[in-house]
Design an enzyme around this catalytic site. Structure first.
Site, PDB file in Angstrom:
ATOM      1  N   VAL A 161       4.923  12.683 -31.106  1.00 34.41           N
ATOM      2  CA  VAL A 161       5.331  12.274 -32.450  1.00 34.41           C
ATOM      3  C   VAL A 161       4.142  12.247 -33.398  1.00 34.41           C
ATOM      4  O   VAL A 161       4.205  12.762 -34.519  1.00 34.41           O
ATOM      5  CB  VAL A 161       6.019  10.895 -32.423  1.00 34.41           C
ATOM      6  N   VAL A 187      -8.003  15.773 -31.442  1.00 37.10           N
ATOM      7  CA  VAL A 187      -7.365  17.056 -31.135  1.00 37.10           C
ATOM      8  C   VAL A 187      -7.235  17.924 -32.382  1.00 37.10           C
ATOM      9  O   VAL A 187      -6.674  19.020 -32.323  1.00 37.10           O
ATOM     10  CB  VAL A 187      -5.968  16.836 -30.512  1.00 37.10           C
ATOM     11  N   ALA A 235       0.586   5.246 -31.277  1.00 31.84           N
ATOM     12  CA  ALA A 235       0.006   5.202 -29.931  1.00 31.84           C
ATOM     13  C   ALA A 235       0.692   4.132 -29.099  1.00 31.84           C
ATOM     14  O   ALA A 235       1.003   3.041 -29.576  1.00 31.84           O
ATOM     15  CB  ALA A 235      -1.489   4.922 -30.015  1.00 31.84           C
ATOM     16  N   ALA A 236       0.934   4.448 -27.824  1.00 31.58           N
ATOM     17  CA  ALA A 236       1.599   3.494 -26.937  1.00 31.58           C
ATOM     18  C   ALA A 236       1.448   3.941 -25.496  1.00 31.58           C
ATOM     19  O   ALA A 236       1.215   5.120 -25.210  1.00 31.58           O
ATOM     20  CB  ALA A 236       3.081   3.382 -27.278  1.00 31.58           C
ATOM     21  N   TYR A 247       8.644  -1.671 -20.432  1.00 33.45           N
ATOM     22  CA  TYR A 247       8.323  -0.963 -21.677  1.00 33.45           C
ATOM     23  C   TYR A 247       9.037  -1.604 -22.854  1.00 33.45           C
ATOM     24  O   TYR A 247       8.424  -1.926 -23.882  1.00 33.45           O
ATOM     25  CB  TYR A 247       8.720   0.508 -21.541  1.00 33.45           C
ATOM     26  N   ILE A 271      20.991  27.928 -14.733  1.00 33.77           N
ATOM     27  CA  ILE A 271      21.264  27.158 -13.519  1.00 33.77           C
ATOM     28  C   ILE A 271      22.550  26.366 -13.736  1.00 33.77           C
ATOM     29  O   ILE A 271      22.650  25.592 -14.688  1.00 33.77           O
ATOM     30  CB  ILE A 271      20.107  26.183 -13.203  1.00 33.77           C
ATOM     31  N   SER A 324      15.771  14.178 -33.585  1.00 35.35           N
ATOM     32  CA  SER A 324      14.757  15.228 -33.578  1.00 35.35           C
ATOM     33  C   SER A 324      13.452  14.664 -34.119  1.00 35.35           C
ATOM     34  O   SER A 324      13.446  13.769 -34.971  1.00 35.35           O
ATOM     35  CB  SER A 324      15.205  16.427 -34.421  1.00 35.35           C
TER      36      SER A 324
END
Length: 315
Positions: free
Chosen positions: A13, A36, A68-69, A139, A189, A205
């Protein structure tokens, strides 16, 4: 110019959020474990420990978007999962929130999870932003505790907060079960999911989620609010597989197997919770989000699946 600090910019995200914000008139700063983005934005390194100092990164920042998590995992290996989740999702998050408030940050946007509401709406009404929290796993518990702490800090310092609770997030870059299932469909499959038609599941989304996050940066009605978010169209497991097949340009090879068979297997293997995620419902009522912010998901679920399929087939 608005200065926005994003955490978790190397994640699914957070990475999409940075790309979206890059096209807008904002000054971007990044806080995370690694850069990054190759030095394109002001970057501050942190391990997200409660004793870390975030003050330098927060200098001049108007809005913090905390993505962040330590995320939910299917196969947990930690000896004490709740302790591990609390260390990152509660202790470090509240240290960041408190330092943000002390640094004069106007608004703190926290990416939480629908797991704060609970695990399932099977046989019940859809979750709403006004429900009493009922987290059921480490969580979800850690995110609920972080939400409560952020509200307390915001009240103490006069900092505005926004809490966003998404369900399953998918899109280019997605991993885990959604990506695995779409890859199976793409490889033609056969899957025993054609008869799972009566359940309803909300998902979102990544483009719709990011659009809502950005809306919340300056919207006055977002102040001190909790928002649920989804694509606005709930689908069954059978419909999800059919949409995946269409997005991949494949025939739908799903075959019928009664949901009762899955339930019996869940009981026999002590995996009833896993089975409920497959055959049960998890719906979100996003009317509060839409009405408060005059917001609607800009991307349809069909286009979201198509974008995900295109990314998977080209990655």
């Amino acid at each position: 110019m608005e200065t926005v600090l994003v955490t978790g910019a190397s994640g699914f995200v957070g990475g999409q959020l940075v790309s979206y914000l890059d096209k807008r008139n904002v000054s971007l700063k990044i806080l995370g474990r690694r850069d990054v983005h190759n030095g394109r934005y002001a970057f501050s390194s942190t391990c997200f420990l409660k004793e870390d100092s975030f003050y330098d990164a927060l200098e001049g920042v108007n809005t913090v978007i905390h993505c962040a998590a330590r995320v939910h995992v299917m196969k947990e290996t930690a000896a004490n999962p709740l302790e591990e989740f609390r260390a990152f999702n509660v202790d470090a998050t509240l240290a960041l929130a408190r330092q943000a408030a002390e640094s004069g940050v106007k608004r703190f946007i926290f990416l939480s999870t629908i797991k704060v509401n609970g695990e399932s709406t099977t046989g019940a009404k859809p979750f709403s932003a006004f429900d009493k929290p009922h987290p059921m796993d480490p969580y979800g518990i850690s995110k609920a505790e972080a939400e409560a702490g952020i509200k307390s800090i915001a009240e103490q310092y006069g900092m505005e907060f926004v809490i966003i609770r998404p369900p399953l997030v998918y899109g280019p870059g997605v991993k885990a079960n959604f990506a695995a299932l779409m890859l199976l469909v793409n490889r033609k499959i056969p899957l025993p999911l054609r008869m799972i038609k009566s359940n309803r599941r909300s998902m979102v989304s990544v483009f719709n989620l990011v659009d809502l996050i950005v809306t919340c940066i300056e919207h006055p009605a977002a102040k001190n609010q909790v928002f649920l978010v989804s694509d606005g169209e709930d689908i069954s497991t059978s419909e999800m597989v059919a949409l995946m097949a269409k997005a991949c340009g494949r025939a739908n090879f799903a075959f019928p197997l009664p949901p009762a068979v899955f339930q019996l297997l869940g009981i026999a293997l002590n995996k009833s919770e896993v089975v409920d995620r497959l055959i049960g419902s998890l719906q979100l009522d996003i009317r509060h989000t839409k009405e408060s912010l005059s917001w609607a998901p800009p991307q349809t679920i069909q286009d979201g699946f198509a974008a995900t399929s295109s990314w998977l087939q080209n990655s």
